[in-house]
Design an enzyme around this catalytic site. Structure first.
Site, PDB file in Angstrom:
ATOM      1  N   ASP A 253      20.560 -46.663 -36.677  1.00 50.46           N
ATOM      2  CA  ASP A 253      21.037 -45.292 -36.905  1.00 50.46           C
ATOM      3  C   ASP A 253      22.340 -45.236 -37.685  1.00 50.46           C
ATOM      4  O   ASP A 253      23.034 -44.213 -37.650  1.00 50.46           O
ATOM      5  CB  ASP A 253      21.242 -44.586 -35.553  1.00 50.46           C
ATOM      6  N   LYS A 256      23.761 -42.211 -39.796  1.00 48.53           N
ATOM      7  CA  LYS A 256      24.354 -40.983 -39.251  1.00 48.53           C
ATOM      8  C   LYS A 256      25.785 -40.755 -39.735  1.00 48.53           C
ATOM      9  O   LYS A 256      26.313 -39.635 -39.612  1.00 48.53           O
ATOM     10  CB  LYS A 256      24.327 -41.019 -37.722  1.00 48.53           C
ATOM     11  N   HIS A 281      19.338 -38.967 -42.066  1.00 54.68           N
ATOM     12  CA  HIS A 281      20.077 -40.171 -41.670  1.00 54.68           C
ATOM     13  C   HIS A 281      19.218 -41.424 -41.858  1.00 54.68           C
ATOM     14  O   HIS A 281      19.746 -42.526 -42.043  1.00 54.68           O
ATOM     15  CB  HIS A 281      20.581 -40.067 -40.220  1.00 54.68           C
ATOM     16  N   HIS A 308      11.766 -43.421 -37.088  1.00 54.51           N
ATOM     17  CA  HIS A 308      11.390 -42.078 -36.618  1.00 54.51           C
ATOM     18  C   HIS A 308       9.998 -41.657 -37.113  1.00 54.51           C
ATOM     19  O   HIS A 308       9.618 -40.497 -36.957  1.00 54.51           O
ATOM     20  CB  HIS A 308      12.430 -41.039 -37.054  1.00 54.51           C
ATOM     21  N   ASP A 355      14.227 -47.364 -29.028  1.00 55.67           N
ATOM     22  CA  ASP A 355      15.222 -46.304 -29.213  1.00 55.67           C
ATOM     23  C   ASP A 355      14.927 -45.094 -28.333  1.00 55.67           C
ATOM     24  O   ASP A 355      15.821 -44.551 -27.678  1.00 55.67           O
ATOM     25  CB  ASP A 355      15.258 -45.901 -30.691  1.00 55.67           C
TER      26      ASP A 355
END
Length: 415
Positions: A253, A256, A281, A308, A355
């Site tokens: 991540d 971000k 992101h 994701h 995650d």
């Protein structure tokens, strides 16, 4: 030095020097130390940071291995050991070794001389039913700075009976410690750089902590190792992928840092437009790893971009160029198509599970941590929808190891 001794040093130097992730390295250091002297079991400890307000230096166990116990487990199952720390003082064998920076060779743990300042804690033998006899404990130190301690247990003879560690074993492990310490120092530098990047993300997003990314990396490693066992992936291929997977998972991540605070730190639900911006992101993170000549960068880019995505194709960012943000595949209305099923990179499918499990299990500014039963129910419901069903099955297979990793890396407030 004879040819066999030189070959052993070169082999150890080559293998340990090629590992970049500190957790994998610690596990491998312990395994190789045991193999060098035919030890049945052992533990490796790292020097723990001083406790806030106490100023107490401690050793924290990081890995424990036991061949005798391992043989009683199902194929692919890993030994779960007790997580504990101990003071760096003269009362315990490992604590004495750390405080004095001296090796300790004990032929019989149950017959330590009464005038010795340290004693043997037999509670773990009672708990496991395993009998410790011979032990050899030695420090890992760089320029008089303690990094950790290794304790190897029960040197085995050809009949499988424990015997004392020899003077030759002491020399072998003294040389081994030099190589292991150099590799550990290098891996600590790599981890420090990664954590600086994570700290930068944490300044923007308080949920992106060192504990969170360490857990995600640990969960991902457990899932991959069982998958590799199931698919007969062994040797260098398994180690190399596991090494870079752990690093890439920690950086999943990092993109971000490019998201505005008004979105990233908004306490309530995001608007549709804000959420669309938040989705970026993934591509911002992928764009940080443009040097695809590096295996670490290549896999980190893959994970950042794809963690994701959803198994059913409704995730994000889908088939998009991370550098131009232009669709690579689109529907008739020009909307970017999502990746689905095996189109999603393997590492991204693993990290997606790790995650989400950690996010649901952890307290955030906008929610309380879910109870484990509810989390596991959700993971099952999302199998074949959001997650690769084979990997979800593996997640449940390694759940004891997942819980162990979770306990090893608590959030700061829980320490």
């Amino acid at each position: 030095m004879n040819k066999t001794g030189l070959e052993s040093i070169l082999r150890v130097t080559s293998e340990l020097g090629s590992i970049q992730d500190i957790d994998l390295l610690l596990e491998r250091i312990l395994l190789m130390a045991r193999r060098e002297v035919d030890a049945d079991a052992g533990s490796i400890y790292v020097k723990h940071d001083e406790r806030e307000g106490e100023g107490e230096e401690r050793l924290l166990i990081r890995y424990a291995q036991n061949d005798t116990i391992q043989k009683t487990l199902a194929p692919g199952e890993k030994q779960i050991y007790t997580i504990f720390s101990l003071p760096i003082d003269e009362k315990s064998v490992a604590g004495y070794c750390a405080s004095k920076m001296e090796m300790i060779n004990i032929p019989d743990a149950y017959n330590i001389p009464q005038d010795a300042p340290y004693s043997f804690n037999s509670s773990f033998d009672v708990l496991t039913g395993y009998k410790t006899t011979s032990t050899f404990t030695f420090p890992l130190a760089n320029r008089e700075k303690l990094l950790g301690v290794i304790q190897v247990i029960n040197k085995m003879d050809r009949e499988g009976k424990p015997i004392p560690f020899t003077r030759e074993d002491e020399l072998v492990l003294t040389n081994f410690a030099v190589t292991a310490t150099a590799a550990l120092d290098k891996a600590r530098t790599t981890r420090a750089m990664i954590l600086r990047m994570i700290k930068m993300s944490e300044l923007r997003d308080p949920s992106e902590t060192g504990s969170h990314v360490s857990r995600v990396a640990g969960y991902s490693a457990e899932i991959y190792e069982r998958w590799a066992h199931n698919h007969n992936v062994h040797g260098d291929e398994r180690t190399k992928f596991l090494d870079i997977l752990r690093i890439g998972a920690m950086l999943h991540d990092v993109g971000k840092v490019a998201i505005p605070d008004k979105i990233l730190k908004k306490p309530g639900l995001l608007t549709e437009g804000e959420f669309d911006h938040m989705k970026h992101h993934t591509v911002y993170g992928a764009g940080l790893f443009s040097d695809t000549n590096s295996l670490v960068d290549s896999l980190s880019m893959e994970i950042a971009l794809s963690h994701h995505e959803r198994w059913d194709g409704t995730g994000y960012p889908g088939w998009v160029d991370p550098f131009t943000l232009k669709p690579l595949r689109a529907d008739k209305n020009g909307r970017t198509l999502g990746k689905k099923g095996d189109e999603i990179p393997f590492a991204g499918r693993i990290v997606a599970i790790a995650d989400v499990f950690d996010a649901l299990s952890s307290k955030r500014a906008y929610k309380e941590a879910w109870e484990e039963e509810k989390v596991l129910g959700q993971m099952k419901e999302l199998s074949g929808v959001q997650f690769d069903p084979e990997l979800v099955d593996i997640f449940f297979d390694v759940l004891p190891s997942i819980r162990h990793t979770q306990a090893m890396h608590p959030d700061a407030a829980a320490v």
